[in-house]
Each structure stands twice: as structure tokens, then as C-alpha cells.
Design a protein around this motif. Structure first.
Motif, PDB file in Angstrom:
ATOM      1  N   GLY A  77       5.011  -0.284   2.421  1.00 48.65           N
ATOM      2  CA  GLY A  77       3.855  -1.165   2.488  1.00 48.65           C
ATOM      3  C   GLY A  77       4.122  -2.529   1.877  1.00 48.65           C
ATOM      4  O   GLY A  77       3.696  -3.554   2.409  1.00 48.65           O
ATOM      5  N   ARG A  78       4.851  -2.544   0.765  1.00 54.53           N
ATOM      6  CA  ARG A  78       5.188  -3.822   0.137  1.00 54.53           C
ATOM      7  C   ARG A  78       6.086  -4.657   1.033  1.00 54.53           C
ATOM      8  O   ARG A  78       5.970  -5.889   1.089  1.00 54.53           O
ATOM      9  CB  ARG A  78       5.866  -3.566  -1.210  1.00 54.53           C
ATOM     10  CG  ARG A  78       4.921  -3.016  -2.279  1.00 54.53           C
ATOM     11  CD  ARG A  78       5.673  -2.621  -3.534  1.00 54.53           C
ATOM     12  NE  ARG A  78       4.762  -2.150  -4.569  1.00 54.53           N
ATOM     13  CZ  ARG A  78       5.175  -1.606  -5.720  1.00 54.53           C
ATOM     14  NH1 ARG A  78       6.475  -1.457  -5.950  1.00 54.53           N
ATOM     15  NH2 ARG A  78       4.287  -1.194  -6.603  1.00 54.53           N
ATOM     16  N   LEU A 114       3.927  -6.100   3.678  1.00 56.21           N
ATOM     17  CA  LEU A 114       3.101  -7.152   3.105  1.00 56.21           C
ATOM     18  C   LEU A 114       3.887  -8.449   2.956  1.00 56.21           C
ATOM     19  O   LEU A 114       3.364  -9.547   3.209  1.00 56.21           O
ATOM     20  CB  LEU A 114       2.575  -6.702   1.741  1.00 56.21           C
ATOM     21  CG  LEU A 114       1.651  -7.676   1.010  1.00 56.21           C
ATOM     22  CD1 LEU A 114       0.417  -7.973   1.839  1.00 56.21           C
ATOM     23  CD2 LEU A 114       1.265  -7.103  -0.344  1.00 56.21           C
ATOM     24  N   GLN A 115       5.143  -8.358   2.588  1.00 56.29           N
ATOM     25  CA  GLN A 115       5.982  -9.551   2.475  1.00 56.29           C
ATOM     26  C   GLN A 115       6.141 -10.244   3.819  1.00 56.29           C
ATOM     27  O   GLN A 115       6.138 -11.481   3.899  1.00 56.29           O
ATOM     28  CB  GLN A 115       7.354  -9.162   1.910  1.00 56.29           C
ATOM     29  CG  GLN A 115       7.345  -8.802   0.433  1.00 56.29           C
ATOM     30  CD  GLN A 115       6.958  -9.980  -0.441  1.00 56.29           C
ATOM     31  OE1 GLN A 115       7.386 -11.112  -0.214  1.00 56.29           O
ATOM     32  NE2 GLN A 115       6.140  -9.712  -1.450  1.00 56.29           N
ATOM     33  N   TYR A 146       1.573   7.594  -6.923  1.00 55.87           N
ATOM     34  CA  TYR A 146       1.577   6.507  -7.889  1.00 55.87           C
ATOM     35  C   TYR A 146       0.272   6.538  -8.678  1.00 55.87           C
ATOM     36  O   TYR A 146      -0.726   7.084  -8.234  1.00 55.87           O
ATOM     37  CB  TYR A 146       1.708   5.153  -7.176  1.00 55.87           C
ATOM     38  CG  TYR A 146       3.094   4.857  -6.662  1.00 55.87           C
ATOM     39  CD1 TYR A 146       3.953   4.016  -7.370  1.00 55.87           C
ATOM     40  CD2 TYR A 146       3.549   5.417  -5.482  1.00 55.87           C
ATOM     41  CE1 TYR A 146       5.222   3.739  -6.907  1.00 55.87           C
ATOM     42  CE2 TYR A 146       4.828   5.155  -5.011  1.00 55.87           C
ATOM     43  CZ  TYR A 146       5.656   4.306  -5.731  1.00 55.87           C
ATOM     44  OH  TYR A 146       6.911   4.047  -5.271  1.00 55.87           O
ATOM     45  N   ASN A 169      -5.269  -4.276  -1.207  1.00 57.99           N
ATOM     46  CA  ASN A 169      -5.159  -4.731  -2.594  1.00 57.99           C
ATOM     47  C   ASN A 169      -5.225  -6.239  -2.721  1.00 57.99           C
ATOM     48  O   ASN A 169      -5.549  -6.761  -3.793  1.00 57.99           O
ATOM     49  CB  ASN A 169      -3.869  -4.206  -3.217  1.00 57.99           C
ATOM     50  CG  ASN A 169      -3.924  -2.716  -3.508  1.00 57.99           C
ATOM     51  OD1 ASN A 169      -5.002  -2.135  -3.600  1.00 57.99           O
ATOM     52  ND2 ASN A 169      -2.761  -2.093  -3.654  1.00 57.99           N
ATOM     53  N   LYS A 229       4.768   3.477  -0.288  1.00 63.43           N
ATOM     54  CA  LYS A 229       4.266   2.319  -1.017  1.00 63.43           C
ATOM     55  C   LYS A 229       5.266   1.167  -0.933  1.00 63.43           C
ATOM     56  O   LYS A 229       4.888   0.000  -0.757  1.00 63.43           O
ATOM     57  CB  LYS A 229       3.994   2.678  -2.478  1.00 63.43           C
ATOM     58  CG  LYS A 229       3.311   1.561  -3.265  1.00 63.43           C
ATOM     59  CD  LYS A 229       2.933   2.023  -4.646  1.00 63.43           C
ATOM     60  CE  LYS A 229       2.175   0.949  -5.411  1.00 63.43           C
ATOM     61  NZ  LYS A 229       0.863   0.657  -4.808  1.00 63.43           N
ATOM     62  N   LYS A 230       6.552   1.494  -1.035  1.00 60.50           N
ATOM     63  CA  LYS A 230       7.577   0.455  -0.897  1.00 60.50           C
ATOM     64  C   LYS A 230       7.625  -0.080   0.530  1.00 60.50           C
ATOM     65  O   LYS A 230       7.865  -1.256   0.747  1.00 60.50           O
ATOM     66  CB  LYS A 230       8.935   1.017  -1.314  1.00 60.50           C
ATOM     67  CG  LYS A 230       9.017   1.347  -2.800  1.00 60.50           C
ATOM     68  CD  LYS A 230      10.376   1.926  -3.171  1.00 60.50           C
ATOM     69  CE  LYS A 230      10.435   2.265  -4.654  1.00 60.50           C
ATOM     70  NZ  LYS A 230      11.744   2.872  -5.025  1.00 60.50           N
ATOM     71  N   GLU A 249      -1.648  -1.632   0.592  1.00 61.48           N
ATOM     72  CA  GLU A 249      -1.159  -2.910   0.088  1.00 61.48           C
ATOM     73  C   GLU A 249      -1.990  -4.074   0.619  1.00 61.48           C
ATOM     74  O   GLU A 249      -2.282  -5.022  -0.114  1.00 61.48           O
ATOM     75  CB  GLU A 249       0.314  -3.089   0.466  1.00 61.48           C
ATOM     76  CG  GLU A 249       1.263  -2.167  -0.273  1.00 61.48           C
ATOM     77  CD  GLU A 249       1.227  -2.368  -1.775  1.00 61.48           C
ATOM     78  OE1 GLU A 249       1.263  -3.530  -2.228  1.00 61.48           O
ATOM     79  OE2 GLU A 249       1.128  -1.365  -2.500  1.00 61.48           O
ATOM     80  N   LEU A 257       1.050   0.659   3.996  1.00 65.78           N
ATOM     81  CA  LEU A 257       0.734  -0.717   4.391  1.00 65.78           C
ATOM     82  C   LEU A 257      -0.765  -0.982   4.264  1.00 65.78           C
ATOM     83  O   LEU A 257      -1.182  -2.043   3.787  1.00 65.78           O
ATOM     84  CB  LEU A 257       1.200  -0.962   5.824  1.00 65.78           C
ATOM     85  CG  LEU A 257       0.928  -2.358   6.384  1.00 65.78           C
ATOM     86  CD1 LEU A 257       1.576  -3.426   5.515  1.00 65.78           C
ATOM     87  CD2 LEU A 257       1.412  -2.461   7.819  1.00 65.78           C
ATOM     88  N   GLN A 296       2.820 -12.067   4.540  1.00 61.47           N
ATOM     89  CA  GLN A 296       2.674 -13.267   3.722  1.00 61.47           C
ATOM     90  C   GLN A 296       3.628 -14.364   4.166  1.00 61.47           C
ATOM     91  O   GLN A 296       3.301 -15.546   4.135  1.00 61.47           O
ATOM     92  CB  GLN A 296       2.894 -12.916   2.254  1.00 61.47           C
ATOM     93  CG  GLN A 296       1.793 -12.037   1.661  1.00 61.47           C
ATOM     94  CD  GLN A 296       2.075 -11.637   0.227  1.00 61.47           C
ATOM     95  OE1 GLN A 296       3.220 -11.509  -0.183  1.00 61.47           O
ATOM     96  NE2 GLN A 296       1.011 -11.419  -0.552  1.00 61.47           N
TER      97      GLN A 296
END
Length: 287
Positions: A201-202, A205-206, A183, A244, A198-199, A241, A238, A209
Motif C-alpha cells: 500500500g505504501r 501511495l508513493q 500492525y 490515512n 501494508k508495504k 494507506e 492500498l 503522490q
């Protein structure tokens, strides 16, 4: 301190293992993606020609037949190592079927014939090689001047080949190359049709959160820096993310193959490093 050792990590690892297995399914998208790229390369007139013009052209075919232009695809994948989801025995039948389908319909690529040239990305040990892949890419470029590359799939082999295809302004299609490094615009020639870290990791992250976790310890193991390091790159998604959004992270790396492993000391280190709620992710080597 609240310690979550198994539940969340099992969800993440199980989902990713199933997603990795489904990478084989993503190669089914290659025909559609490849066709769209080829139609763009041939030109908009070939893709959007009105039907009546097509009928007139076919009516004149018996009087005037244009010589077909060959479109060569360069394929760089592991020849026989079935540990890779993108190995040629898995991907090859899909590529050959897609080519047969396109060539059997003269309305898809008028006056063009699709073919491919294959080279293996394996070294003498059957492992994806970052030195072999770019060399065979140059060989394929000089010998066939391909319109597009299919593969490589491994991250370490995709990186140099992706830089070459960017320089050559030739598309590269892959269901692999899942690392975060792909990316950011350095590899604009790459079209990734498979799952990426990366997906993943997102997704992780969800979860963090959603449960309000703010202090995280990531534990990675079985990273022996051999082959494509799937565990390292999976955790990198992960890790990146979380960084970030300024969530503190700490990683602990050890090799599962080096025994004995002092798990008590590892857990003690985790306890001393964590503050508040902590999430521990155990990533094992998948063979």
C-alpha cells in the motif's frame, strides 16, 4: 476525466506477484531470525561469552559434561497444499537445515539441543483453517512447551495463534500474515520476515503522490470469501494507506466466477463515481 485502466495496475500487480513468489525466499531468513531469538531466550551470557571461557569449558568437557537442554520449536504450516508459499514441502527443508546447522556448532547454543514438532494448519479440504490452527497450537503448547512458533502463514490462521503466543509470551516467526491488521501492536509476539500488504500500500501511495492523483476508485474482484482472500487483503493495504491521508476511495466487489459479468455497467459505475483523475486497480485471483 483521465482514466488509467491498465498501466499502473499492471505495475502494481506484477510487482506484488513477484513479491509473493519471493516469499519463499524470505524463509531463508528464518535461520538468522530464529537464532537471534533463541540466543536472547537462552541468555546474554550464552551469546557473548568470551572466547577464552569457551576454550576452558571445552577443556573441561572430558571431565565434566552437562546434560543438554532441549529447545523445541512448534511449526504450524499447511502440510501439502503447494498453493501457499509457506507450505511445509517448501519451508520444511529450510527449517531442518537451519536446525542441523545450529546443532552442529556447539558455540551457538551451548548445552542446548534444537528440535521441532510439526502440526498442519489444513482442514480436510487442504485449506488453511482458522479453527484447526489454534487447536493444534494449544496441543503443541501443552505437549512440548515450545520456545518459539514457526508459522502459521495464512492471515486467518495467524490471527488466533498470534493472540495465543502473545498471551504465552512466546515468539512467533512467519513469512506470511501479510494483512494490515497485524500492525498496530495487537500481535507483539509476531516477527514477520516476508512481504506485507501494508508495504504494498505504501508503494502504491508513493506512485499516486508522484503523479499527483487525488481521486481514486479501487476495483476489486474475485473475492469469494473462501480460504485466505488474498485479493481482498492485497487491496486493503492500498485502501488503508489512501484513507490515512484523506484520499477518497471507492471499491466495487464482484466474483469473477459468477458469470456473465457486465463489464460495461462496471465501467459506467466507475465513470459516474470518479471526479477528476481516477486510478482503477483490477485485482485478479492468483491461483
Amino acid at each position: 476525466m483521465t482514466v488509467l485502466l491498465g498501466q499502473c495496475s499492471e505495475v502494481l500487480i506484477d510487482l506484488w506477484k513477484r513479491t509473493t513468489d519471493s516469499a519463499k525466499m524470505f524463509w531463508g531468513k528464518e535461520a538468522c531470525t530464529l537464532l537471534m531469538i533463541l540466543l536472547f531466550l537462552v541468555g546474554p551470557s550464552a551469546a557473548r561469552e568470551p572466547r577464552r571461557r569457551s576454550m576452558r569449558r571445552h577443556a573441561r568437557a572430558h571431565r565434566e559434561r552437562r546434560p543438554q537442554q532441549n529447545i523445541t520449536l512448534a511449526v504450524i504450516l499447511p502440510r501439502s497444499n503447494m498453493n501457499y508459499p509457506w507450505a511445509w514441502p517448501r519451508v520444511g527443508p529450510a527449517v531442518e537445515r537451519a536446525i542441523r546447522t545450529i546443532n552442529s556448532d556447539p558455540t551457538l547454543l551451548p548445552d542446548h539441543h534444537l528440535t521441532y514438532a510439526f502440526k498442519s494448519s489444513e482442514d480436510e479440504n487442504g485449506i488453511c483453517s482458522e479453527s484447526v490452527a489454534p487447536l493444534v497450537a494449544v496441543d503443541l503448547k501443552l505437549a512440548y512447551d515450545p520456545w518459539a512458533f514457526i508459522g502459521p502463514g495464512c492471515s486467518y490462521t495467524s490471527s488466533p495463534v498470534g493472540l495465543f503466543t502473545t498471551h504465552w509470551e512466546v515468539p512467533m516467526i512467519t513469512a506470511g500474515a501479510p494483512a494490515v491488521a497485524f500492525y498496530g501492536g495487537i500481535y507483539p509476539s509476531i516477527t514477520n520476515t516476508g512481504p506485507t500488504h501494508k508495504k504494498l500500500g505504501r508503494f502504491g501511495l508513493q506512485i499516486c503522490q508522484n503523479f499527483g492523483w487525488r481521486e481514486h476508485v479501487t476495483l476489486m474482484f474475485s473475492d469469494n470469501k473462501v480460504d485466505d482472500r488474498p485479493c481482498y487483503f492485497a487491496m486493503e493495504g492500498l485502501y488503508t494507506e489512501l484513507k490515512n491521508i484523506n484520499i477518497s476511495t471507492q471499491d466495487s466487489v464482484f466474483e469473477e466466477s459468477k458469470t456473465p459479468i457486465n463489464y460495461s455497467q462496471i465501467l459506467t459505475d466507475i465513470q459516474s463515481s470518479g471526479r477528476g483523475e481516477s486510478l482503477f486497480l483490477f485485482q485478479q485471483q492468483v491461483t
